[in-house]
Structures are given as structure tokens and as C-alpha cells.
Design a protein around this motif. Sequence first.
Motif, PDB file in Angstrom:
ATOM      1  N   GLY A   1       9.018   9.629   4.088  1.00  0.00           N
ATOM      2  CA  GLY A   1       9.238   8.625   3.038  1.00  0.00           C
ATOM      3  C   GLY A   1       9.705   9.285   1.756  1.00  0.00           C
TER       4      GLY A   1
ATOM      5  N   VAL B   1       7.241   8.183  -4.728  1.00  0.00           N
ATOM      6  CA  VAL B   1       6.026   8.965  -4.503  1.00  0.00           C
ATOM      7  C   VAL B   1       6.314  10.150  -3.577  1.00  0.00           C
TER       8      VAL B   1
ATOM      9  N   GLU C   1      13.625  10.648   5.270  1.00  0.00           N
ATOM     10  CA  GLU C   1      13.809   9.340   4.639  1.00  0.00           C
ATOM     11  C   GLU C   1      14.714   8.459   5.499  1.00  0.00           C
ATOM     12  N   ALA C   2      14.267   7.222   5.698  1.00  0.00           N
ATOM     13  CA  ALA C   2      15.020   6.313   6.562  1.00  0.00           C
ATOM     14  C   ALA C   2      16.362   5.903   5.951  1.00  0.00           C
TER      15      ALA C   2
ATOM     16  N   ARG D   1      14.585  -3.869 -10.831  1.00  0.00           N
ATOM     17  CA  ARG D   1      13.274  -3.289 -10.469  1.00  0.00           C
ATOM     18  C   ARG D   1      12.965  -2.126 -11.395  1.00  0.00           C
TER      19      ARG D   1
ATOM     20  N   ALA E   1       6.559   0.722 -15.197  1.00  0.00           N
ATOM     21  CA  ALA E   1       6.004   1.040 -16.519  1.00  0.00           C
ATOM     22  C   ALA E   1       5.227   2.336 -16.332  1.00  0.00           C
TER      23      ALA E   1
ATOM     24  N   LEU F   1      10.833   8.004  11.116  1.00  0.00           N
ATOM     25  CA  LEU F   1       9.812   8.510  12.044  1.00  0.00           C
ATOM     26  C   LEU F   1       9.461   7.401  13.037  1.00  0.00           C
TER      27      LEU F   1
ATOM     28  N   ASP G   1       5.349   6.634   3.268  1.00  0.00           N
ATOM     29  CA  ASP G   1       6.368   5.723   3.787  1.00  0.00           C
ATOM     30  C   ASP G   1       6.092   4.256   3.472  1.00  0.00           C
TER      31      ASP G   1
ATOM     32  N   ASP H   1       2.044   3.842  -1.775  1.00  0.00           N
ATOM     33  CA  ASP H   1       1.853   2.518  -1.168  1.00  0.00           C
ATOM     34  C   ASP H   1       1.429   2.597   0.300  1.00  0.00           C
TER      35      ASP H   1
ATOM     36  N   GLY I   1       1.293  -3.451 -13.493  1.00  0.00           N
ATOM     37  CA  GLY I   1       2.365  -2.456 -13.347  1.00  0.00           C
ATOM     38  C   GLY I   1       1.842  -1.063 -13.023  1.00  0.00           C
TER      39      GLY I   1
ATOM     40  N   GLY J   1       1.353   0.284  -9.667  1.00  0.00           N
ATOM     41  CA  GLY J   1       1.579   0.782  -8.299  1.00  0.00           C
ATOM     42  C   GLY J   1       2.078   2.218  -8.242  1.00  0.00           C
ATOM     43  N   VAL J   2       3.176   2.481  -8.929  1.00  0.00           N
ATOM     44  CA  VAL J   2       3.744   3.825  -8.875  1.00  0.00           C
ATOM     45  C   VAL J   2       2.826   4.824  -9.576  1.00  0.00           C
TER      46      VAL J   2
HETATM   47  C1  LIG Z   1       7.820  -7.001  -8.021  1.00  0.00           C
HETATM   48  C2  LIG Z   1       7.188  -5.654  -8.148  1.00  0.00           C
HETATM   49  C3  LIG Z   1       7.072  -5.076  -9.408  1.00  0.00           C
HETATM   50  C4  LIG Z   1       6.463  -3.826  -9.547  1.00  0.00           C
HETATM   51  N1  LIG Z   1       6.329  -3.292 -10.792  1.00  0.00           N
HETATM   52  C5  LIG Z   1       5.711  -2.085 -10.943  1.00  0.00           C
HETATM   53  C6  LIG Z   1       5.517  -1.476 -12.246  1.00  0.00           C
HETATM   54  O1  LIG Z   1       5.887  -2.014 -13.290  1.00  0.00           O
HETATM   55  N2  LIG Z   1       4.883  -0.273 -12.305  1.00  0.00           N
HETATM   56  C7  LIG Z   1       4.447   0.360 -11.187  1.00  0.00           C
HETATM   57  O2  LIG Z   1       3.870   1.449 -11.301  1.00  0.00           O
HETATM   58  N3  LIG Z   1       4.620  -0.177  -9.954  1.00  0.00           N
HETATM   59  C8  LIG Z   1       5.232  -1.383  -9.799  1.00  0.00           C
HETATM   60  N4  LIG Z   1       5.397  -1.907  -8.556  1.00  0.00           N
HETATM   61  C9  LIG Z   1       4.924  -1.167  -7.381  1.00  0.00           C
HETATM   62  C10 LIG Z   1       5.866  -0.048  -6.990  1.00  0.00           C
HETATM   63  O3  LIG Z   1       7.181  -0.520  -6.833  1.00  0.00           O
HETATM   64  C11 LIG Z   1       5.362   0.610  -5.708  1.00  0.00           C
HETATM   65  O4  LIG Z   1       4.017   0.969  -5.903  1.00  0.00           O
HETATM   66  C12 LIG Z   1       6.179   1.877  -5.410  1.00  0.00           C
HETATM   67  O5  LIG Z   1       7.522   1.581  -5.170  1.00  0.00           O
HETATM   68  C13 LIG Z   1       5.600   2.614  -4.220  1.00  0.00           C
HETATM   69  O6  LIG Z   1       6.290   3.821  -4.037  1.00  0.00           O
HETATM   70  P1  LIG Z   1       6.191   4.601  -2.661  1.00  0.00           P
HETATM   71  O7  LIG Z   1       7.130   5.746  -2.790  1.00  0.00           O
HETATM   72  O8  LIG Z   1       4.764   4.827  -2.307  1.00  0.00           O
HETATM   73  O9  LIG Z   1       6.719   3.571  -1.552  1.00  0.00           O
HETATM   74  P2  LIG Z   1       8.167   2.954  -1.356  1.00  0.00           P
HETATM   75  O10 LIG Z   1       8.867   2.755  -2.640  1.00  0.00           O
HETATM   76  O11 LIG Z   1       7.989   1.762  -0.488  1.00  0.00           O
HETATM   77  O12 LIG Z   1       8.957   4.091  -0.552  1.00  0.00           O
HETATM   78  C14 LIG Z   1       8.717   4.340   0.811  1.00  0.00           C
HETATM   79  C15 LIG Z   1       9.942   5.076   1.387  1.00  0.00           C
HETATM   80  O13 LIG Z   1       9.678   5.430   2.736  1.00  0.00           O
HETATM   81  C16 LIG Z   1      10.816   5.155   3.548  1.00  0.00           C
HETATM   82  N5  LIG Z   1      10.332   4.901   4.910  1.00  0.00           N
HETATM   83  C17 LIG Z   1       9.603   3.836   5.348  1.00  0.00           C
HETATM   84  N6  LIG Z   1       9.300   3.980   6.654  1.00  0.00           N
HETATM   85  C18 LIG Z   1       9.852   5.161   7.055  1.00  0.00           C
HETATM   86  C19 LIG Z   1       9.865   5.861   8.299  1.00  0.00           C
HETATM   87  N7  LIG Z   1       9.257   5.384   9.408  1.00  0.00           N
HETATM   88  N8  LIG Z   1      10.523   7.058   8.374  1.00  0.00           N
HETATM   89  C20 LIG Z   1      11.141   7.568   7.242  1.00  0.00           C
HETATM   90  N9  LIG Z   1      11.145   6.928   6.047  1.00  0.00           N
HETATM   91  C21 LIG Z   1      10.503   5.758   5.953  1.00  0.00           C
HETATM   92  C22 LIG Z   1      11.457   3.952   2.875  1.00  0.00           C
HETATM   93  O14 LIG Z   1      12.849   3.859   3.172  1.00  0.00           O
HETATM   94  C23 LIG Z   1      11.204   4.222   1.396  1.00  0.00           C
HETATM   95  O15 LIG Z   1      12.240   4.943   0.778  1.00  0.00           O
HETATM   96  C24 LIG Z   1       5.979  -3.151  -8.388  1.00  0.00           C
HETATM   97  C25 LIG Z   1       6.116  -3.727  -7.111  1.00  0.00           C
HETATM   98  C26 LIG Z   1       6.708  -4.975  -6.988  1.00  0.00           C
HETATM   99  C27 LIG Z   1       6.818  -5.598  -5.622  1.00  0.00           C
END
Ligand SMILES: Cc1cc2nc3c(=O)[nH]c(=O)nc-3n(C[C@H](O)[C@H](O)[C@H](O)COP(=O)(O)OP(=O)(O)OC[C@H]3O[C@@H](n4cnc5c(N)ncnc54)[C@H](O)[C@@H]3O)c2cc1C
Length: 411
Positions: free
Chosen positions: A12, A16, A37-38, A53, A56, A139, A180, A308, A318, A320-321
Motif C-alpha cells: 500500500g 501512510v 502499490e496497486a 480531497r 488537516a 497483493l 493497504d 486505515d 480530520g 485519519g491520516v
Molecule cells: C471524506 C473524507 C475526508 C477526510 N478528511 C481527512 C482529514 O481532513 N484529515 C485526515 O487526517 N484524514 C482525513 N480523512 C481520512 C484519510 O483520507 C485516510 O485516513 C487516509 O487516506 C488513509 O491513508 P492510508 O495510506 O492508510 O490508506 P489509503 O489512502 O486508503 O491508501 C491505501 C493504498 O493501498 C493500496 N492498496 C490497496 N490494496 C492493495 C493491495 N492488495 N496491494 C497493493 N496495494 C494496495 C491502494 O491503492 C492505496 O494507494 C478523510 C477521509 C474521507 C473519506
Amino acid sequence: MNRQRMDVTIVGGGMVGMAQATLLAVRHPELRISLLEASEVTPPVKEDSYDARVVALTEASRNLLEEVGAWQSIAGVRECPYTQMRVWDAEGTGSVYFDCRDVKLPNLGHIVENSVVLAALRQRVEELPNVDMVTGFKLESWWRDCGLWHLQPRSVHSERIDGLEETPPVFTTRLLIGADGARSRVRDLLRIRTRDVNYRQTALVCVARCEQSHQHTAWQRFLDTGPLAFLPLSGLGDDNHCAVVWSADDALARELVMLDDKSFALNLEKAFESRLGTVESVSERFSFALRARHAEAYYGPGAVLIGDAAHSIHPLAGQGVNLGLMDVLVLTEELDRAFKREISPAHASVLGRYQRRRRGENAATLKAMSTFKSLFGAGDLHWRWLRNTGLSMVDASPLLKKRIIMRAMSV
Ligand SMILES: Cc1cc2nc3c(=O)[nH]c(=O)nc-3n(C[C@H](O)[C@H](O)[C@H](O)COP(=O)(O)OP(=O)(O)OC[C@H]3O[C@@H](n4cnc5c(N)ncnc54)[C@H](O)[C@@H]3O)c2cc1C
């Protein structure tokens, strides 16, 4: 790089996953790290319009991005520091005003477009010689022997082009990190269950151009159908653009999605009490179903979850990240400690310590968001009184406000 024997493989490459790869690579140049990464491409940064998107970022998250060398290309270019925050209740008189001067800081955080953070991290991933990023592979399955994971990805092309299956590399790794996302395949393969809450709400996001300047303020109005946030944007000329996150009960969200731009802008302005004058235009809208999800465990044999993949929460605060980036920081601290003591980074005691430090913290934030959501969603007169009194009490207490700001900034 020989993918037959990696020290760490991260599945992923979202914010993150890339932050994890770069932090480990910067602190431990001797490690061989692969990132799977997919998607084939990182979403491009648009030159003439904002991405709807945004995140904060807290000061703690900004520090982490600085350490990995990604903040340097974001700072002052495409980010908006916000110095104030205004929160108020649509059904009453309760409101809270936070100002960075109360805590003697230059700002309360930074609003940054997701595509800008992703591009800055991607650039660092490509610059760091000990990270090998493989895109366009998902994966699918794995097996484990002699304490090593053998990962079998599948080309995303083979899902689209008949008969043109590319030969996927097999990754062999000591430590596997699942970053992921909310529907994590790594979590499923580890058979880790999740606790889910369906909020029955949808978040609509778009960019709005307002008549008046956003005043470098993050605005949040609590309606009984869900919170509405206007987050300030800068980098493309004026201070009149805001990223809108409108969380609404599913039925209302369905109606809002169907509206043409002009009617949607009118509804948005009304819901926001025209705090920034007329909403002059809105961009394309995107919608996201809102659920909270928390993994019951954060690790299995030689594998660990971050971001996530481990937890997803309501976007009303805000966070999540920010929570995901704190997972990155804590996991890296535990791995630093393991390397110093010559313990395998994949050892259960190392991953267990990470889980102990992060799971309770994340659970408390998830719980707080659910409580907030219920409190502000309740139309009942008593609840309304309680929340308005609560907001006014916080607003009247400088000490409490200071504590809330300091806590929120260090998530
Ligand atoms: C409407 C909305 C508003 C938001 N606003 C905020 C905010 O203001 N502040 C904040 O902190 N957070 C916010 N968030 C939350 C934030 O967007 C998420 O917490 C964050 O994107 C999570 O990051 P991540 O890298 O863990 O996961 P993701 O962004 O989901 O990344 C996962 C990655 O893994 C890849 N992947 C998935 N499965 C596989 C696989 N099997 N093999 C290889 N790759 C794979 C995907 O392509 C993707 O690139 C918001 C969310 C939403 C829905």
C-alpha cells in the motif's frame, strides 16, 4: 534490487505506506525496503485547480513529513496554515473559537491537498536508493516458511487485458507492513477481524469558491444531519477557496448529489449560514460512505497493520491520516529499538509493543468521534441543551481550550 530477500515490504503506497517507507529508509539506510502499490500512477497535482480531497495535518504529522524530506517541497507552495478554528451548533447558540495565539503558536495546523502530499512523498520514495517501489501490482496471496513471508502479487493489467498477464515478481521479506487502506487484503490474509460501525452517513467533498476570504480559519458547523466543514486552501492566487467536507445522513446526501451545481451551491451556502458570503461556484463533487472500522489486533506472525488498514474513523475531526502517521512514528521507534538490541524486527515482542502503544490511543479517538457524532446528531431538546452548554463552557475556559489544542496538535 533483488526482491528475493527484502528486510521490510510495505503493501500500500498511500500517504501512510509511503511515509513508513521513507521514514524507515532515512533512519536505516542499510535496510532493503520494498513498497507494493496497486495503482499505476500517483494522482497528479493539478496546476490550475485544487484537489477536493484534503487533510488537516497536525504539527506532529508535519514534523514527520519534514524528517523524511517531503515537507520541504510542500511548505509555502501548496498548503494553507490555519490560525483559527470556529465550531458552532446549528441548533442553538453554543460555539467555540480556537486561536493559535492562545497557545503561542504560529498556527493550529496545515490544510494540504491529498495529491500534494502524495506527490511529495512519491518524489522522496524515488530519491531514496534503499526503497524499491513497484506499482500496478496488487497483493493477492502469500505463504510463509522459515520465518519469511513470500508475497504473490498480481498485475492490475491482467484484470483488464485478456491473455496479457505480466509475470509478477515474488517478494520475500522478513517483516510485512500492511498499509493497504480500509479494505486491507493484508488484514484479511492475517484473519484479523474488525469492529465496524456504519454511520449511515456519506461525506460529500468538493472545492467551493466563496465571496469572502476564508481568513485562514477552519470552519465547522454541526447540523443535526451531520457536520459541515469549510477548510481554507491556498497556493493558487486568492484566499477564497475552501475544501468542503459535508457529512450528511445517507438520504440527504443522495438528494444533494443529484442537484445541479447552482442548486448545490445555494444549499451549501444556506447550510453554512453564508459565513463567507455567497458560494460563487463549486467543483465536481465526490462522495464517500462513512464507517468506523477498528482491527481487533494490529499484528500477526511477522506482519503488522498501520493507517486505515488498522483503523478508519469519521472525518469530522480530520484525524485519519494523522493517526496513521503516528502509527508510522511509533512503529519506527519500536523497530529502531529492536535494531539497537539486535532483536528481529518481526519478533512478536516488537510488534506487540507497537500494538500496546497505538491500539488504545486509536480506540480512544474512535470512541470520541462516535460520541461526538451521536451527541451532535441528537435532535432531542435535552441533548441540544447539553451540547450547547458544553460548547459555551469550553469557549469560556482558556485552560480547557489550550489543553484541547495541544492534544489535537500532537495526535
Ligand atoms: C471524506 C473524507 C475526508 C477526510 N478528511 C481527512 C482529514 O481532513 N484529515 C485526515 O487526517 N484524514 C482525513 N480523512 C481520512 C484519510 O483520507 C485516510 O485516513 C487516509 O487516506 C488513509 O491513508 P492510508 O495510506 O492508510 O490508506 P489509503 O489512502 O486508503 O491508501 C491505501 C493504498 O493501498 C493500496 N492498496 C490497496 N490494496 C492493495 C493491495 N492488495 N496491494 C497493493 N496495494 C494496495 C491502494 O491503492 C492505496 O494507494 C478523510 C477521509 C474521507 C473519506
